[in-house]
Design an enzyme around this catalytic site. Structure first.
Site, PDB file in Angstrom:
ATOM      1  N   LYS A 110     -40.663  30.901 -16.903  1.00  0.00           N
ATOM      2  CA  LYS A 110     -40.189  29.619 -16.370  1.00  0.00           C
ATOM      3  C   LYS A 110     -41.197  28.509 -16.674  1.00  0.00           C
ATOM      4  CE  LYS A 110     -38.059  27.063 -12.800  1.00  0.00           C
ATOM      5  NZ  LYS A 110     -37.222  27.040 -11.633  1.00  0.00           N
ATOM      6  N   ASN A 132     -30.263  28.165 -16.293  1.00  0.00           N
ATOM      7  CA  ASN A 132     -29.015  28.197 -15.526  1.00  0.00           C
ATOM      8  C   ASN A 132     -28.059  29.267 -16.018  1.00  0.00           C
ATOM      9  OD1 ASN A 132     -29.729  26.065 -13.816  1.00  0.00           O
ATOM     10  ND2 ASN A 132     -29.199  24.593 -15.399  1.00  0.00           N
ATOM     11  N   GLU A 169     -35.089  18.841 -17.960  1.00  0.00           N
ATOM     12  CA  GLU A 169     -33.849  19.465 -18.421  1.00  0.00           C
ATOM     13  C   GLU A 169     -33.039  18.584 -19.373  1.00  0.00           C
ATOM     14  OE1 GLU A 169     -31.986  22.009 -15.447  1.00  0.00           O
ATOM     15  OE2 GLU A 169     -30.059  21.655 -16.399  1.00  0.00           O
ATOM     16  N   HIS A 225     -25.266  30.482 -13.797  1.00  0.00           N
ATOM     17  CA  HIS A 225     -25.134  29.553 -12.671  1.00  0.00           C
ATOM     18  C   HIS A 225     -23.819  28.785 -12.660  1.00  0.00           C
ATOM     19  CE1 HIS A 225     -29.305  30.545 -12.068  1.00  0.00           C
ATOM     20  NE2 HIS A 225     -29.417  29.742 -11.045  1.00  0.00           N
ATOM     21  N   HIS A 247     -26.855  33.177  -3.160  1.00  0.00           N
ATOM     22  CA  HIS A 247     -27.034  32.511  -4.453  1.00  0.00           C
ATOM     23  C   HIS A 247     -27.363  33.494  -5.584  1.00  0.00           C
ATOM     24  CE1 HIS A 247     -28.157  29.568  -7.441  1.00  0.00           C
ATOM     25  NE2 HIS A 247     -29.353  30.128  -7.541  1.00  0.00           N
ATOM     26  N   ARG A 307     -34.385  23.675 -20.820  1.00  0.00           N
ATOM     27  CA  ARG A 307     -34.454  24.122 -19.418  1.00  0.00           C
ATOM     28  C   ARG A 307     -33.091  24.577 -18.895  1.00  0.00           C
ATOM     29  NH1 ARG A 307     -37.932  21.735 -14.308  1.00  0.00           N
ATOM     30  NH2 ARG A 307     -37.104  23.216 -12.810  1.00  0.00           N
ATOM     31  N   HIS A 361     -22.331  29.140  -9.228  1.00  0.00           N
ATOM     32  CA  HIS A 361     -22.162  28.022  -8.291  1.00  0.00           C
ATOM     33  C   HIS A 361     -20.704  27.889  -7.865  1.00  0.00           C
ATOM     34  CE1 HIS A 361     -26.055  25.562  -9.270  1.00  0.00           C
ATOM     35  NE2 HIS A 361     -26.262  26.558  -8.437  1.00  0.00           N
ATOM     36  N   GLU A 417     -32.143  36.773 -10.088  1.00  0.00           N
ATOM     37  CA  GLU A 417     -32.835  35.746 -10.873  1.00  0.00           C
ATOM     38  C   GLU A 417     -33.870  36.382 -11.811  1.00  0.00           C
ATOM     39  OE1 GLU A 417     -32.267  32.472 -11.016  1.00  0.00           O
ATOM     40  OE2 GLU A 417     -31.249  31.937  -9.160  1.00  0.00           O
ATOM     41  N   LYS A 454     -37.907  21.204  -9.267  1.00  0.00           N
ATOM     42  CA  LYS A 454     -36.568  20.766  -8.871  1.00  0.00           C
ATOM     43  C   LYS A 454     -36.495  20.808  -7.350  1.00  0.00           C
ATOM     44  CE  LYS A 454     -33.522  21.886 -12.715  1.00  0.00           C
ATOM     45  NZ  LYS A 454     -32.403  22.741 -13.167  1.00  0.00           N
ATOM     46  N   ARG A 465     -42.811   7.270  -1.098  1.00  0.00           N
ATOM     47  CA  ARG A 465     -42.612   7.352  -2.561  1.00  0.00           C
ATOM     48  C   ARG A 465     -43.362   8.513  -3.198  1.00  0.00           C
ATOM     49  NH1 ARG A 465     -42.903   1.539  -2.467  1.00  0.00           N
ATOM     50  NH2 ARG A 465     -40.771   0.769  -2.422  1.00  0.00           N
TER      51      ARG A 465
HETATM   52  N1  GLY Z   1     -33.461  26.968 -11.320  1.00  0.00           N
HETATM   53  C1  GLY Z   1     -33.349  26.386 -12.586  1.00  0.00           C
HETATM   54  C2  GLY Z   1     -34.432  25.426 -12.916  1.00  0.00           C
HETATM   55  O1  GLY Z   1     -35.392  25.314 -12.191  1.00  0.00           O
HETATM   56  O2  GLY Z   1     -34.345  24.737 -13.903  1.00  0.00           O
END
Ligand code: GLY
Length: 371
Positions: free
Chosen positions: A228, A246, A238, A249, A267, A242, A253, A186, A144, A122
């Site tokens: 960030k 993206n 998010e 993206h 990517h 946040r 994606h 990025e 993430k 956990r």
């Molecule tokens: N890569 C986008 C984020 O970490 O929110």
């Protein structure tokens, strides 16, 4: 030479150290986190061949024992079978909750190992040692974690913050230039989404940075991570802001899915093309100046990066298939696609009401090669 960005998340706060010589100094960085003098390193073959011996030597010189699991490189490692492999290895190694696991690699390893750490007993602590530019500026920071599903990228995962991030700029010198530039996609994203002065700085310094100027690389990574960190502290899970991270993206994606998440399109390359498309869409909707998309594409061109659909080798699926792939995006709410669009370079926002005929028109033209 090192800089620190603090991610101020209360009892989950941590530092991101950015600089040169950090692998050599890893023992003293990690030692304060340890309850017993041993760490478990999960990495992949390519990174292991280049840097694992140096990392182990550095830890062992500080009196820290190591065990390592070396996985295959590539996006397919971010999958259920390898998640099971990592978790079962850590359990067999009797890793306890108070121990520390090290994710040593690019975004694939960081996401996979972070997720394994999130679910093992956990939640055990982990340290990110990102070895790609993409991982240093984005995926290693912010918690993430996750794996891909046959339904799409990053669809299974958890938020689990690392205890420390060490971004050693020296390792960037061993990256394939294509991988470096993909990560740079990025970096450009940060300027485009929230800091016009940073984008102008990149226009000025991008070429020297890409040819190996370490001081410029430290500065670019620091500014990206700072932006960030600021966003993550305001919106860790998010719920709103946040999502700006993206930018590029939703398109990216879908293009990655269309090209099989492999070598045809990395990517960061998908993100760069996606940013160019997001600005083209913003201009078409009258949200930003007509010059903005040209300026984005001019910078990508100057950096010799992919910026158009025609830069992707091989055939792409048709318009309907591409739109269908976009609908798997995690930002879909009530079946509605959400795009990150821009009012200007450095001023992005979340848009939920993009007219589908404008989107279809733009993509159809992009697929034809902007004729
Ligand atoms: N890569 C986008 C984020 O970490 O929110």
């Amino acid at each position: 030479m090192s800089e620190t960005v603090h991610v101020a998340l209360g009892d989950r706060a941590y530092d991101v150290r950015i600089g040169t010589g950090l692998i050599a100094a890893v023992g003293s960085e990690i030692e304060p986190l340890l309850r017993r003098p041993k760490v478990w390193i999960v990495t992949e073959r390519k990174v292991a061949g280049l840097h694992l011996a140096a990392l182990e030597k550095s830890l062992e010189a500080a009196g820290i024992a190591t065990a390592a699991l070396v996985l295959p490189p590539g996006e397919t490692t971010k999958s259920w079978p390898h998640l099971i492999e990592v978790v079962e290895w850590l359990l067999a190694e009797k890793v306890e909750r108070r121990d520390v696991v090290i994710a040593f690699g690019g975004g694939v390893i960081g996401d996979l190992v972070g997720f394994a750490a999130a679910i093992l007993r956990r939640g055990v602590r982990f340290v990110q040692l990102p070895t790609s530019l993409l991982a240093q500026v984005d995926s290693s920071v912010g918690g993430k974690t996750g794996i891909n599903s046959t339904h799409g990228k990053n669809l299974v995962g958890a938020f689990h913050q690392p205890s420390l991030v060490l971004a050693d700029i020296d390792v960037l010198a061993t990256l394939d230039p294509r991988d470096f530039l993909a990560g740079y996609g990025e970096v450009v994203k940060y300027g485009l989404l929230g800091d016009a002065a940073f984008f102008a700085w990149l226009e000025q310094n991008g070429p020297a940075l890409a040819t190996g100027d370490r001081a410029l690389q430290v500065e670019a990574v620091r500014r990206s991570v700072q932006m960030k960190a600021d966003i993550v502290v305001r919106d860790e899970t998010e719920q709103g802001e946040r999502a700006l991270l993206n930018l590029g993206h939703t398109f990216g994606h879908a293009l990655e899915a269309a090209t099989g998440f492999g070598n045809r399109l990395l990517h960061g390359e998908g993100v760069a093309i996606g940013c160019a498309l997001a600005f083209a869409l913003s201009a078409r909707l009258g949200l930003c100046a007509q010059e903005d998309p040209s300026r984005v594409r001019a910078h990508l061109a100057k950096m010799k990066m992919k910026r158009d659909l025609s830069d992707i080798e091989g055939d792409l699926p048709d318009l309907n298939a591409l739109i269908g792939l976009m609908a798997q995006d995690k930002k879909v709410v009530d079946g509605q696609l959400r795009f990150i669009l821009a009012r200007a370079i450095g001023d992005a926002f979340v848009a939920t009401d993009v007219p589908s005929d404008t989107l279809r028109g733009l993509l159809a033209e992009a697929l034809r090669g902007w004729r």
